[in-house]
Design a protein around this motif. Structure first.
Motif, PDB file in Angstrom:
ATOM      1  N   ASP A   2       0.864  -1.167   0.000  1.00  0.00           N
ATOM      2  CA  ASP A   2       0.000   0.000   0.000  1.00  0.00           C
ATOM      3  C   ASP A   2       0.907   1.226   0.000  1.00  0.00           C
ATOM      4  N   THR A   3       0.915   1.995  -1.081  1.00  0.00           N
ATOM      5  CA  THR A   3       1.837   3.124  -1.193  1.00  0.00           C
ATOM      6  C   THR A   3       1.508   4.252  -0.228  1.00  0.00           C
ATOM      7  N   SER A   4       0.287   4.330   0.277  1.00  0.00           N
ATOM      8  CA  SER A   4      -0.048   5.398   1.219  1.00  0.00           C
ATOM      9  C   SER A   4       0.481   5.122   2.623  1.00  0.00           C
ATOM     10  N   THR A   5       0.621   3.839   2.997  1.00  0.00           N
ATOM     11  CA  THR A   5       1.100   3.496   4.341  1.00  0.00           C
ATOM     12  C   THR A   5       2.465   2.843   4.329  1.00  0.00           C
ATOM     13  N   LEU A   8       2.478  -3.858   3.794  1.00  0.00           N
ATOM     14  CA  LEU A   8       1.883  -4.885   2.962  1.00  0.00           C
ATOM     15  C   LEU A   8       0.395  -4.927   3.261  1.00  0.00           C
ATOM     16  N   PRO A   9      -0.449  -5.221   2.280  1.00  0.00           N
ATOM     17  CA  PRO A   9      -1.892  -5.200   2.494  1.00  0.00           C
ATOM     18  C   PRO A   9      -2.353  -6.101   3.634  1.00  0.00           C
ATOM     19  N   ASP A  10      -1.712  -7.206   3.862  1.00  0.00           N
ATOM     20  CA  ASP A  10      -2.181  -8.107   4.909  1.00  0.00           C
ATOM     21  C   ASP A  10      -1.536  -7.840   6.265  1.00  0.00           C
ATOM     22  N   GLY A  11      -0.635  -6.864   6.347  1.00  0.00           N
ATOM     23  CA  GLY A  11      -0.040  -6.471   7.620  1.00  0.00           C
ATOM     24  C   GLY A  11       1.044  -7.387   8.152  1.00  0.00           C
ATOM     25  N   LEU A  12       1.552  -8.300   7.334  1.00  0.00           N
ATOM     26  CA  LEU A  12       2.575  -9.222   7.800  1.00  0.00           C
ATOM     27  C   LEU A  12       3.799  -8.487   8.332  1.00  0.00           C
ATOM     28  N   ASP A  13       4.218  -7.431   7.649  1.00  0.00           N
ATOM     29  CA  ASP A  13       5.417  -6.716   8.098  1.00  0.00           C
ATOM     30  C   ASP A  13       5.243  -6.142   9.497  1.00  0.00           C
ATOM     31  N   GLN A  14       4.092  -5.563   9.787  1.00  0.00           N
ATOM     32  CA  GLN A  14       3.848  -4.994  11.120  1.00  0.00           C
ATOM     33  C   GLN A  14       3.726  -6.091  12.172  1.00  0.00           C
ATOM     34  N   ARG A  15       3.061  -7.169  11.819  1.00  0.00           N
ATOM     35  CA  ARG A  15       2.917  -8.278  12.767  1.00  0.00           C
ATOM     36  C   ARG A  15       4.265  -8.922  13.086  1.00  0.00           C
ATOM     37  N   ALA A  36       4.702 -19.078   2.201  1.00  0.00           N
ATOM     38  CA  ALA A  36       4.986 -18.537   3.529  1.00  0.00           C
ATOM     39  C   ALA A  36       6.457 -18.127   3.648  1.00  0.00           C
ATOM     40  N   GLU A  37       7.350 -18.964   3.149  1.00  0.00           N
ATOM     41  CA  GLU A  37       8.781 -18.646   3.213  1.00  0.00           C
ATOM     42  C   GLU A  37       9.091 -17.361   2.461  1.00  0.00           C
ATOM     43  N   THR A  38       8.567 -17.236   1.254  1.00  0.00           N
ATOM     44  CA  THR A  38       8.814 -16.043   0.442  1.00  0.00           C
ATOM     45  C   THR A  38       8.263 -14.796   1.117  1.00  0.00           C
ATOM     46  N   ALA A  39       7.066 -14.893   1.681  1.00  0.00           N
ATOM     47  CA  ALA A  39       6.452 -13.734   2.340  1.00  0.00           C
ATOM     48  C   ALA A  39       7.284 -13.276   3.534  1.00  0.00           C
ATOM     49  N   VAL A  40       7.708 -14.197   4.369  1.00  0.00           N
ATOM     50  CA  VAL A  40       8.491 -13.827   5.553  1.00  0.00           C
ATOM     51  C   VAL A  40       9.853 -13.274   5.139  1.00  0.00           C
TER      52      VAL A  40
END
Length: 168
Positions: A2-5, A8-15, A36-40
């Motif tokens: 999300d370029t405004s925030t 990542l749209p699902d919030g994985l980075d913040q979690r 899952a591996e690629t996302a993390v």
């Protein structure tokens, strides 16, 4: 993203960041282990001390001694040119090294871990001091959710700070 925030749209980075700050346990599952591996891997902060264990090359299932051996090797705790350490010595050295380094341990393919291996890693995590608590991120297929449903892993499951499920 999300370029405004910048998230990542699902919030994985913040979690994931919250889990690291808390020195907690986290599971990230996807339709298959590679997702899952690629996302993390895509959201881990490059400045973090990360130790990665990939279980897809370890065989169909991973028992505690095999997991300890893989982790010891990844931590550089092998004995060059000498007989291997007894299992108890390896486990103690791993615990000491993980506590000393304060790393983020990422276990890719966690659904391959046998109950004894998962419970051992949970015990290692629970014995580290809260201020220097080890962060463990389990990644895998949705089969890892079934693994965590085993009655013998109820303590581990109850301590997982965040269960993050990726969409297909």
């Amino acid at each position: 993203m999300d370029t405004s925030t910048g998230l990542l749209p699902d919030g994985l980075d913040q979690r994931l960041a919250d889990t690291v700050r808390a020195g907690a346990l986290m599971s990230v599952t996807g339709p298959d282990a590679a997702v899952a591996e690629t996302a993390v891997n895509g959201v881990l902060d490059a400045g973090l001390p990360v130790v990665r264990i990939r279980l897809d090359s370890a065989g169909a299932s991973v028992a505690q001694p095999e997991f300890a051996r893989l982790l010891a090797a990844e931590l550089g705790l092998g004995r060059h040119g000498a007989a291997p350490w007894p299992v108890a010595d390896v486990e103690e050295r791993i615990e000491d090294e993980l506590a000393r380094r304060g790393v983020v341990l990422v276990v890719h393919g966690s659904e391959r871990m046998l109950t004894e291996a998962l419970y051992w890693l949970y015990r290692v995590w629970s014995r580290t001091a809260p201020g220097r608590r080890l962060t463990v991120v389990f990644t895998g297929s949705q089969g890892f959710d079934r693994v965590l449903a085993r009655p013998a892993l109820a303590d581990l499951k109850s301590c997982i700070f965040i269960h993050h499920r990726l969409a297909a």
